[in-house]
Motif scaffolding. Structure first.
Motif, PDB file in Angstrom:
ATOM      1  N   ARG A   1       0.833  -1.200   0.000  1.00 55.11           N
ATOM      2  CA  ARG A   1       0.000   0.000   0.000  1.00 55.11           C
ATOM      3  C   ARG A   1       0.874   1.258   0.000  1.00 55.11           C
ATOM      4  NH1 ARG A   1      -3.269  -1.645   4.205  1.00 55.11           N
ATOM      5  NH2 ARG A   1      -2.083  -0.425   5.695  1.00 55.11           N
ATOM      6  N   ALA A   2       1.876   1.255   0.875  1.00 60.14           N
ATOM      7  CA  ALA A   2       2.707   2.459   1.023  1.00 60.14           C
ATOM      8  C   ALA A   2       3.512   2.724  -0.242  1.00 60.14           C
ATOM      9  CB  ALA A   2       3.634   2.301   2.220  1.00 60.14           C
ATOM     10  N   LEU A   3       4.092   1.679  -0.823  1.00 59.57           N
ATOM     11  CA  LEU A   3       4.908   1.895  -2.024  1.00 59.57           C
ATOM     12  C   LEU A   3       4.031   2.267  -3.213  1.00 59.57           C
ATOM     13  CD1 LEU A   3       7.675  -0.826  -1.671  1.00 59.57           C
ATOM     14  CD2 LEU A   3       7.898   1.632  -1.366  1.00 59.57           C
ATOM     15  N   ALA A   4       2.848   1.658  -3.280  1.00 57.99           N
ATOM     16  CA  ALA A   4       1.942   2.019  -4.382  1.00 57.99           C
ATOM     17  C   ALA A   4       1.547   3.483  -4.258  1.00 57.99           C
ATOM     18  CB  ALA A   4       0.703   1.129  -4.356  1.00 57.99           C
ATOM     19  N   GLU A   5       1.257   3.903  -3.037  1.00 56.94           N
ATOM     20  CA  GLU A   5       0.857   5.292  -2.826  1.00 56.94           C
ATOM     21  C   GLU A   5       1.998   6.240  -3.184  1.00 56.94           C
ATOM     22  OE1 GLU A   5      -0.895   6.231   1.070  1.00 56.94           O
ATOM     23  OE2 GLU A   5      -0.165   8.275   0.749  1.00 56.94           O
ATOM     24  N   GLU A   6       3.195   5.852  -2.748  1.00 55.15           N
ATOM     25  CA  GLU A   6       4.357   6.696  -3.042  1.00 55.15           C
ATOM     26  C   GLU A   6       4.598   6.754  -4.558  1.00 55.15           C
ATOM     27  OE1 GLU A   6       5.729   8.590  -1.078  1.00 55.15           O
ATOM     28  OE2 GLU A   6       7.701   9.108  -1.840  1.00 55.15           O
ATOM     29  N   GLY A   7       4.481   5.610  -5.213  1.00 54.83           N
ATOM     30  CA  GLY A   7       4.677   5.578  -6.663  1.00 54.83           C
ATOM     31  C   GLY A   7       3.644   6.415  -7.396  1.00 54.83           C
ATOM     32  N   ASP A   8       2.404   6.367  -6.918  1.00 55.66           N
ATOM     33  CA  ASP A   8       1.325   7.100  -7.588  1.00 55.66           C
ATOM     34  C   ASP A   8       1.504   8.610  -7.537  1.00 55.66           C
ATOM     35  OD1 ASP A   8       0.055   4.879  -8.404  1.00 55.66           O
ATOM     36  OD2 ASP A   8      -1.476   4.858  -6.831  1.00 55.66           O
ATOM     37  N   ARG A   9       2.346   9.061  -6.642  1.00 53.39           N
ATOM     38  CA  ARG A   9       2.562  10.515  -6.564  1.00 53.39           C
ATOM     39  C   ARG A   9       3.368  11.015  -7.758  1.00 53.39           C
ATOM     40  NH1 ARG A   9       5.830  11.778  -1.804  1.00 53.39           N
ATOM     41  NH2 ARG A   9       4.763  13.751  -1.587  1.00 53.39           N
ATOM     42  N   ILE A  10       3.990  10.062  -8.453  1.00 55.20           N
ATOM     43  CA  ILE A  10       4.881  10.463  -9.541  1.00 55.20           C
ATOM     44  C   ILE A  10       4.172  10.339 -10.879  1.00 55.20           C
ATOM     45  CG2 ILE A  10       7.019   9.865 -10.725  1.00 55.20           C
ATOM     46  CD1 ILE A  10       7.741   8.699  -7.758  1.00 55.20           C
ATOM     47  N   GLU A  11       4.075  11.451 -11.569  1.00 54.23           N
ATOM     48  CA  GLU A  11       3.459  11.450 -12.901  1.00 54.23           C
ATOM     49  C   GLU A  11       4.477  11.954 -13.909  1.00 54.23           C
ATOM     50  OE1 GLU A  11       0.840  10.347 -14.301  1.00 54.23           O
ATOM     51  OE2 GLU A  11      -0.179   9.664 -12.477  1.00 54.23           O
ATOM     52  N   PRO A  12       5.243  11.076 -14.519  1.00 58.86           N
ATOM     53  CA  PRO A  12       6.253  11.565 -15.461  1.00 58.86           C
ATOM     54  C   PRO A  12       5.598  12.193 -16.687  1.00 58.86           C
ATOM     55  CG  PRO A  12       6.127   9.172 -15.530  1.00 58.86           C
ATOM     56  CD  PRO A  12       5.230   9.613 -14.423  1.00 58.86           C
ATOM     57  N   ALA A  13       6.281  13.167 -17.238  1.00 58.15           N
ATOM     58  CA  ALA A  13       5.785  13.798 -18.467  1.00 58.15           C
ATOM     59  C   ALA A  13       5.994  12.841 -19.634  1.00 58.15           C
ATOM     60  CB  ALA A  13       6.534  15.095 -18.706  1.00 58.15           C
ATOM     61  N   ASP A  14       5.228  13.057 -20.707  1.00 57.75           N
ATOM     62  CA  ASP A  14       5.365  12.210 -21.892  1.00 57.75           C
ATOM     63  C   ASP A  14       6.759  12.377 -22.484  1.00 57.75           C
ATOM     64  OD1 ASP A  14       4.865  10.595 -24.034  1.00 57.75           O
ATOM     65  OD2 ASP A  14       3.976  12.186 -25.231  1.00 57.75           O
ATOM     66  N   ALA A  15       7.456  11.276 -22.671  1.00 62.50           N
ATOM     67  CA  ALA A  15       8.825  11.359 -23.190  1.00 62.50           C
ATOM     68  C   ALA A  15       8.984  10.579 -24.485  1.00 62.50           C
ATOM     69  CB  ALA A  15       9.799  10.834 -22.136  1.00 62.50           C
TER      70      ALA A  15
END
Lengths: 175, 361
Positions: B15-29
């Motif tokens: 749960r914690a790692l998923a939540e932490e990961g979800d905070r990151i929205e990389p730009a289209d590259a």
């Protein structure tokens, strides 16, 4: 509007098609994986982009999206790990904090629970932390973690066991 | 390691790692990665387009159609051997295709010499360009009843010309989309004096309702401006060098046309990923854009064989304006149709929708 028969021809994809398909499916999650390992989204993005460029050049040998994903994962994990080791060396000479926030405008507050876990993860040695991120974020099997990190399954087990033990301790204290 | 998911510690970690990961929205590259990949590519890795064209003919257009296979009628460069910028200099210098086999392309007839005031765009080795299509709104009587939906296509040569060629001659990669430009033949896209001129050998002859005709004209404007990466210049439509025809029997082309506001012509909901026909893992993250009342986007996933249905709703980041949304679905193996739709605040009817058919592994 529905294709009755969907035969797939992934193996006939050329490098560009594979790149677009694999990018669409996995780019975000690989950046997130890298960012969890590094705690630095910008560097994670760079590393993942490098890995995609390398995958494109190697598509003739990979020929399969699943192999491509395994290749990307290994490349990202390796590069993140060597980057971390480099940072550790740099840190010894010029003490500074690692960039922690994805970016100011995206700085959504974490829940207290996540905060505790992320803080606790920081106390772990690099290998243990990598194993835990791959296991719980990447949802990889022991064998897949061993492959991505280039270590034996036995080592994965022992790193995981040690990490679990210390995390439990730290998390219980912080409760 | 899915075997100890009942342990509260494992649950907490996930749960914690998923939540932490979800905070990151990389730009289209993707465009950047593609450009870098092509810069370092060697000829040995090139594969002829013939393979793809053959596969598409088998009925896998959906899986591969997102890349819009260029056909064999010689209108498009059909492989990677295209000349890069700098090697194509004359106005008639359309690169020759060298694809072997049954799809061998004949050289193009010389492109019409661009008017003195405009220059053609430079040719490129590879570019990803947006191509817009029409899609029907459902259950609405208010105009327009059609909206623009965007797909991406990979092109070589002159991006705007190729994008228009796709829009006028190809099947859209999503079977719900269509183009009223079929049958039109593009000659050239040139720029000069703050105007983009799109010259057609033949404009479409279809007559349309005024509201639909306006959106269809915007289909061209959005596609051309998207390929040029510049939405500031008006678009002049000409037929064999002459302006002034009535497009679709409604739109006066004697003067350049302006880009309409996105809110007035773009689809109010669309799914960017997965693509139609894509093979996906489960769980799959469905990502898209919507301009939704109170930021609410409804979704539904139907297994086409078992008719098993899941549904729910999610929120876009911001309400009322075009804003991204994402939802993660757990799909059992098989073919699924995923729909995202908006509901009328007035009477609860579905007003706008986009759907993708995918295969879950």
């Amino acid at each position: 509007m529905v294709y009755e028969e969907c035969v797939t021809h992934e193996s006939s994809w050329d490098a560009d098609e594979a790149l677009t398909a694999v990018y669409t499916a996995h780019y975000t999650s690989l950046v997130r994986l890298g960012a969890l390992l590094l705690r630095d989204t910008g560097t994670a993005e760079e590393i993942v982009q490098d890995a995609f460029v390398a995958m494109h050049g190697r598509w003739n040998r990979l020929r399969d999206p699943h192999q491509a994903l395994a290749y990307l994962r290994t490349a990202v994990v390796n590069r993140c790990r060597s980057r971390q080791r480099h940072l550790v060396v740099v840190d010894k000479h010029t003490p500074r904090s690692l960039p922690d926030e994805p970016s100011a405008e995206h700085a959504v507050l974490r829940t207290a629970e996540t905060d505790r876990v992320i803080e606790a993860m920081r106390t772990l040695p690099e290998k243990q932390r990598t194993v835990m991120v791959l296991r719980y974020y990447g949802d990889l099997s022991e064998a897949e973690i061993a492959e991505a990190m280039g270590i034996s399954r036995g080592s994965v087990k022992s790193h995981a066991a040690r990490a679990t033990k210390s995390l439990r301790q730290v998390l219980e204290q912080s409760l | 390691m899915n075997d100890h998911s009942n342990d509260p510690f494992d649950e907490l970690m996930r749960r914690a790692l998923a939540e932490e990961g979800d905070r990151i929205e990389p730009a289209d590259a993707l465009p950047e990665i593609r450009a870098r990949a092509h810069a370092q590519r060697r000829p040995a890795t090139r594969r002829p387009w013939v393979v793809t064209a053959g596969a598409a003919a088998l009925g896998t257009a959906a899986a591969i159609g997102a890349f819009t296979v260029l056909d064999d009628n010689g209108k498009s460069a059909t492989d990677d051997q295209i000349a890069g910028p700098g090697t194509t200099t004359s106005a008639s210098g359309v690169p020759l295709s060298t694809t072997p086999g049954p799809t061998t392309a004949t050289p193009l007839p010389p492109t019409v010499v661009p008017s003195a005031s405009g220059k053609p765009e430079p040719a490129v080795k590879g570019a990803l360009v947006p191509v817009y299509w029409l899609g029907d709104r459902v259950g609405v009587t208010r105009e327009p009843t059609v909206r623009l939906y965007r797909t991406w296509a990979k092109v070589q040569g002159r991006p705007a010309v190729e994008a228009v060629r796709i829009m006028t001659s190809k099947q859209p990669p999503d079977p719900d989309y269509y183009s009223v430009w079929r049958g039109a033949e593009v000659n050239s896209v040139t720029r000069g004096n703050g105007v983009v001129t799109v010259d057609f050998n033949q404009l479409p002859k279809t007559r349309l309702d005024p509201a639909v005709a306006d959106v269809a004209a915007q289909q061209l404007i959005y596609t051309v401006q998207g390929a040029l990466g510049d939405s500031s210049e008006q678009v002049q439509i000409t037929q064999q060098g002459r302006p002034g025809g009535m497009l679709f029997g409604q739109v006066d082309t004697s003067r350049p046309l302006s880009r309409a506001q996105a809110a007035n012509v773009q689809a109010l909901v669309w799914i960017n990923s997965p693509m139609d026909g894509q093979i996906t893992k489960s769980p799959v993250t469905v990502e898209g854009i919507a301009a939704a009342y109170e930021a609410t986007v409804n979704w539904r996933a139907v297994n086409l064989k078992t008719r098993a249905t899941q549904q729910g709703f999610t929120n876009t980041k911001e309400g009322q304006k075009l804003s991204p949304f994402a939802v993660t679905l757990k799909l059992t193996p098989g073919q699924w149709r995923i729909e995202a739709y908006l509901i009328s605040a007035e009477d609860g009817r579905i007003t706008d929708t986009d759907s993708k058919t995918v295969i879950a592994k």
